[in-house]
Design an enzyme around this catalytic site. Structure first.
Site, PDB file in Angstrom:
ATOM      1  N   HIS A  37      11.103  -9.088   2.648  1.00 19.61           N
ATOM      2  CA  HIS A  37      11.184  -8.346   1.385  1.00 19.61           C
ATOM      3  C   HIS A  37      11.601  -6.895   1.582  1.00 19.61           C
ATOM      4  CE1 HIS A  37       9.067 -11.365  -1.176  1.00 19.61           C
ATOM      5  NE2 HIS A  37       8.545 -11.699  -0.031  1.00 19.61           N
ATOM      6  N   LYS A  76       8.065   2.323 -10.846  1.00 17.04           N
ATOM      7  CA  LYS A  76       8.059   1.611  -9.565  1.00 17.04           C
ATOM      8  C   LYS A  76       7.242   2.455  -8.590  1.00 17.04           C
ATOM      9  CE  LYS A  76      12.491   1.856  -9.960  1.00 17.04           C
ATOM     10  NZ  LYS A  76      13.400   0.780  -9.550  1.00 17.04           N
ATOM     11  N   ARG A  77       6.933   1.936  -7.440  1.00 10.60           N
ATOM     12  CA  ARG A  77       6.193   2.736  -6.461  1.00 10.60           C
ATOM     13  C   ARG A  77       7.021   3.969  -6.121  1.00 10.60           C
ATOM     14  NH1 ARG A  77       1.417   0.625  -3.832  1.00 10.60           N
ATOM     15  NH2 ARG A  77       1.566   2.556  -2.676  1.00 10.60           N
ATOM     16  N   LYS A  80      13.231  -7.302 -15.464  1.00  8.86           N
ATOM     17  CA  LYS A  80      12.355  -7.291 -16.640  1.00  8.86           C
ATOM     18  C   LYS A  80      12.947  -6.417 -17.749  1.00  8.86           C
ATOM     19  CE  LYS A  80       8.510  -7.930 -13.436  1.00  8.86           C
ATOM     20  NZ  LYS A  80       7.576  -7.206 -12.523  1.00  8.86           N
TER      21      LYS A  80
HETATM   22  C1  LIG Z   1       2.471  -3.277   5.785  1.00 10.00           C
HETATM   23  C2  LIG Z   1       2.979  -2.397   4.786  1.00 10.00           C
HETATM   24  C3  LIG Z   1       3.862  -3.115   3.802  1.00 10.00           C
HETATM   25  C4  LIG Z   1       3.307  -3.621   2.630  1.00 10.00           C
HETATM   26  C5  LIG Z   1       4.140  -4.238   1.699  1.00 10.00           C
HETATM   27  C6  LIG Z   1       5.477  -4.345   1.980  1.00 10.00           C
HETATM   28  C7  LIG Z   1       6.316  -5.038   0.952  1.00 10.00           C
HETATM   29  C8  LIG Z   1       7.315  -5.914   1.572  1.00 10.00           C
HETATM   30  C9  LIG Z   1       7.003  -4.043   0.136  1.00 10.00           C
HETATM   31  C10 LIG Z   1       7.531  -4.644  -1.130  1.00 10.00           C
HETATM   32  O1  LIG Z   1       6.808  -4.811  -2.067  1.00 10.00           O
HETATM   33  N1  LIG Z   1       8.842  -4.923  -1.123  1.00 10.00           N
HETATM   34  C11 LIG Z   1       9.481  -5.210  -2.376  1.00 10.00           C
HETATM   35  O2  LIG Z   1       9.479  -6.617  -2.565  1.00 10.00           O
HETATM   36  C12 LIG Z   1      10.041  -6.962  -3.831  1.00 10.00           C
HETATM   37  C13 LIG Z   1       9.888  -8.468  -4.017  1.00 10.00           C
HETATM   38  O3  LIG Z   1      10.753  -9.151  -3.197  1.00 10.00           O
HETATM   39  C14 LIG Z   1      11.496  -6.518  -3.935  1.00 10.00           C
HETATM   40  O4  LIG Z   1      11.976  -6.807  -5.210  1.00 10.00           O
HETATM   41  C15 LIG Z   1      11.614  -5.025  -3.654  1.00 10.00           C
HETATM   42  O5  LIG Z   1      12.968  -4.658  -3.590  1.00 10.00           O
HETATM   43  C16 LIG Z   1      10.930  -4.689  -2.351  1.00 10.00           C
HETATM   44  O6  LIG Z   1      10.885  -3.276  -2.127  1.00 10.00           O
HETATM   45  C17 LIG Z   1       6.047  -3.863   3.141  1.00 10.00           C
HETATM   46  C18 LIG Z   1       5.216  -3.232   4.074  1.00 10.00           C
END
Ligand SMILES: CCc1ccc([C@H](C)CC(=O)N[C@@H]2O[C@H](CO)[C@@H](O)[C@H](O)[C@H]2O)cc1
Length: 795
Positions: free
Chosen positions: A334, A525-526, A639
């Site tokens: 992701h 968004k974040r 969305k």
């Molecule tokens: C360990 C820290 C950590 C926690 C969460 C993440 C996630 C992968 C971050 C995330 O939420 N990524 C988002 O995932 C969405 C669903 O696929 C995408 O639409 C977003 O572009 C992406 O930033 C990475 C690293």
């Protein structure tokens, strides 16, 4: 307790229990049917599930909304009052967690046998408050009043081991085997949540694990008077599922995080193998029965855990175990940020999971042998592809372990999956191209259109019937109505009503006044530098600067309300600085009479699923402005488009597919493409050169640096300005002018409301593709190969 004494929360709990009771028979029937058929199923392993409120979704799934409202009315109770007391389970950070929630909703609606596995955090994503415009985190004690949607099953608790060491012994046919001698253990208690399909009688399960001590209380120690020691085991154990890690891009590499990952993975595999599968099930047939989908790298420790179970507990040999393990796992990546790919130091794994480390070493040894066979003499490639990184410290690259083991690896948007093949995982894609695929993300139309936007839903259903709720491609039947002036004005009325509703929510929730006569320009968004909230800030500051300097007559400014929603990871300093700057600019611009209320910044704290459901239907413009090549997909973009907002965005993530479907004339594209970004960066990017040659940009940055938004205190936002002028890793300055030009095109377009509305209708009509039902169908066709099984509710 009689009705008169009952609190609103009591009434809400009573309604929730009534609905869940209604669903109970269907839940049991689904379970019975699945146990009877033992058909191929999907297990979705995710460290996050950002569920949102449950009541409305359950009322929709059971088609009980009307009856509930009427019967409550009969008791003098407003359904609306009850739905607002529900606490949303914030068991996720952002995109990844919400996607998991949309996916399990679609799996149930598509009648696919499936189970979600995750962690029941006692504290979810922190509550965000602003103190002097700065983010302050509050614990999210979401279980304070209990949750009517969960069913604990302590009788199905699982013991999970940690620590200790391994020792070499001989098995009964004298083969040398390794045996794990754990150091300590905890128990995992499953809490089941219902995942109702949309009016199809199926109720799938989401099983979230909560940790407790194997021996909760040590009476001897207590009697010896050491009370804290007596409960130490309990507190220690509980810590494992205590709180969600609020990072969504940069792993902190904390031991407790690895404990959380192994805990829920070990519980889930044990539960599936021993409780879901019939007794005596031959695990050699596991691939016919289940695919464990790994939601990013967080559950990847499941791979050595299954190998351990098959070899150490079931006595299989390596190849037997590997053959099954190789088939039952699939991995979804992701992210594109190198820093977001988790690596676990071998020293930590040695301490916490010594047997799993041994297994990972063996997987890597066999894999590197295959690499050397395929690319003889290419040691550099072997080093690059090794699951074990040697520097800066010896560590396990979880994304590589998942890629080597998984039957399939997918990205979450076409561009993202291509960049995984061409860059991030190139060596692996070159070696096993057939393993790599794409499944573009999607969102559930039940929550994000049917529930969030009843006005638009009514309009659509009136025009084309309600089949679209489970077949979103049917939205394309709206296309001809884009030229129907009656439909256009109804569509505009719906948007205006949604704006009024959003304004009421902002007033009631945060005491914020929203002028519904303005364009609602939303960026939610974040907070992350690659998402470029700073580009949005520079647009606002530049407009403000131009008005204040007289370069832009105020009447020429399109009245806009800029809505921000964004949490920053608590340890992410620059992100927190940017939040403070947005609030400071807001305070200055909103209170400046010269602006005559033409530009308003609204930044409600604690952006979450519930707020998104009120904001998105009210928005005119959707900001999807990340630097090309960094946002894996985005789902907010989908969305907004489905709710009739137009997108201003770069060719990044799923924006590319949105633009391709809605048409260039219905999308405000700007900025460099990914290859252009690559070229600028590899040629050596000088952000300051853009400051020098672009007067509007220079004046905007200088205004921020001048202290104009911090009561004259010059240094307040110096770190942000300095970072942009010196590093600007995400090319904000390079894309500034193209963005400003696109925003000018937005102003022009918005002035012609008929054309704007026509474009908005075409956005709705042409984005049915972004249903998570379609995403699930793609996963079923390309990765899972499981078939829907209908549940007949009449029985
Ligand atoms: C360990 C820290 C950590 C926690 C969460 C993440 C996630 C992968 C971050 C995330 O939420 N990524 C988002 O995932 C969405 C669903 O696929 C995408 O639409 C977003 O572009 C992406 O930033 C990475 C690293």
């Amino acid at each position: 307790m009689d009705l008169l004494q009952a609190s609103v929360n009591d009434k809400y709990l009573a309604l929730a229990r009534t609905v869940r009771h209604y669903l109970m028979t269907r839940w049991l029937e689904t379970e019975r049917r699945q146990t009877e058929l033992q058909s191929k199923a999907v297990a979705y392993l995710s460290a996050e599930f950002l569920l949102g409120r449950q009541l409305d979704n359950s009322l929709l799934a059971t088609d009980l909304e009307e009856i509930a409202a009427e019967s409550l009315q009969g008791l003098g109770i407003e359904l609306d009052e009850l739905r607002t007391v529900e606490v949303e389970p914030g068991l996720g950070n952002g995109g990844l967690g919400r996607l998991a929630a949309c996916f399990i909703d679609s799996l149930a609606t598509l009648d696919v046998p499936s189970i979600g596995y995750g962690i029941r955090y006692e504290y979810g994503i922190f509550k965000q408050t602003f103190v002097d415009g700065r983010q302050v985190e509050q614990p999210d004690n979401w279980l304070e009043l209990g949750s009517p949607w969960e069913f604990p099953h302590p009788e199905a608790a699982v013991t999970v081991n940690f620590g200790g060491h391994t020792e070499k012994t001989a098995d009964d046919d004298g083969r040398e085997v390794s045996r794990w001698v754990p150091g300590w253990s905890v128990e995992g208690v499953p809490y089941n949540y219902m995942v109702p399909g949309y009016q199809n009688g199926r109720v799938n399960t989401l099983r979230l694990w909560s940790a407790r001590a194997t021996k909760a209380f040590d009476l001897q120690i207590f009697n010896a008077g050491d009370y804290t020691e007596a409960v130490r085991a309990q507190t220690f154990a509980e810590n494992i599922s205590k709180v969600l890690y609020p990072e969504d891009s940069t792993p902190q590499g904390k031991e407790l995080r690895l404990q959380q990952q192994y805990f829920f993975v070990a519980c889930s595999l044990r539960n599936f193998i021993e409780d879901v599968l019939p007794a005596g099930y031959d695990l050699h047939k596991l691939p016919e029965r289940i695919t464990f989908q790994l939601n990013d790298t967080h559950p990847v420790i499941a791979i050595p855990e299954l190998m351990r179970i098959l070899i150490d507990e079931r006595g299989w040999n390596w190849d037997e175990a590997w053959d099954v393990t190789n088939q039952v796992f699939a991995y979804t990546c992701h992210t594109l940020l190198p820093e977001a790919l988790e690596v676990w130091p071998t020293s930590l794994l040695e301490k916490l999971l010594p047997r799993h480390l041994e297994i990972i070493y063996r997987i890597n040894k066999d894999f590197l042998a295959r690499v050397r066979e395929t690319y003889p003499g290419d040691e550099m490639r072997a080093r690059h592809m090794s699951i074990i990184a040697e520097s800066p410290e010896r560590a396990v690259r979880m994304a590589y372990l998942a890629t080597v083991t998984g039957s399939k690896v997918n990205g979450v948007a076409a561009l993202h999956s291509q960049l995984l093949r061409d860059k991030v995982l190139k060596d692996f894609s070159d070696m096993e191209p057939e393993k790599f695929t794409n499944v573009t993300n999607g969102v559930t139309p039940r929550r994000f259109v049917r529930l969030a936007n009843p006005g638009l839903s009514g309009l659509i259903t009136e025009a084309i019937g309600d089949g679209w709720v489970t077949d979103l491609d049917r939205l394309s039947e709206l296309e001809p109505l884009a030229d129907d002036s009656g439909f256009l004005s109804r569509f505009r009325e719906v948007k205006a009503a949604n704006k009024a509703r959003f304004a009421d929510v902002m007033e009631a929730r945060d005491g914020i006044r929203v002028d519904t006569g303005t364009m609602v320009d939303a960026m939610v968004k974040r907070l992350h530098e690659y998402k470029r909230q700073m580009l949005k800030v520079l647009h606002i500051v530049s407009l403000y600067e131009q008005v204040k300097s007289g370069a832009l007559p105020i009447e020429k400014v399109t009245p806009r309300t800029f809505v921000f929603g964004a949490k920053a990871a608590p340890g992410y300093r620059m992100a927190k600085e940017i939040i403070a700057l947005i609030n400071a600019v807001g305070r200055t611009v909103n209170d400046d009479p010269a602006m005559q209320g033409r530009l308003t910044i609204v930044f409600p704290p604690n952006y979450n699923v519930t707020l998104a459901e009120k904001l998105i239907p009210a928005a005119d413009l959707s900001e999807q402005i990340s630097v090309a090549g960094k946002e894996a997909s985005g789902t907010g973009n989908m969305k907004f488009a489905l709710n009739g907002a137009l997108t201003i965005g770069t060719d990044d993530g799923a924006n590319v597919e949105i633009r391709e479907l809605v048409g260039d004339e219905n999308f405000f594209l700007f900025g460099m493409s990914e290859p252009e970004v690559e070229r600028v960066v590899s040629a050596g990017y000088e952000p300051a050169s853009f400051y020098d040659k672009n007067a509007a940009l220079r004046r905007a940055l200088d205004l921020i640096a001048s202290g104009a938004f911090s009561d004259g205190r010059r240094g307040e936002f110096e770190p942000i300005v300095a970072n942009l002028l010196e590093q600007d890793r995400f090319l904000v300055l390079a894309d500034f002018q193209s963005y400003m030009d696109a925003q000018a095109r937005v102003d022009t377009a918005y002035a012609d409301q008929d054309a704007w509305t026509r474009s908005a209708v075409l956005n709705v009509a042409r984005t049915g593709f972004f249903s998570s039902d379609r995403s699930m169908r793609d996963y079923l066709d390309r990765i899972w190969h499981a078939e829907p099984v209908s549940i007949d509710v009449s029985s």
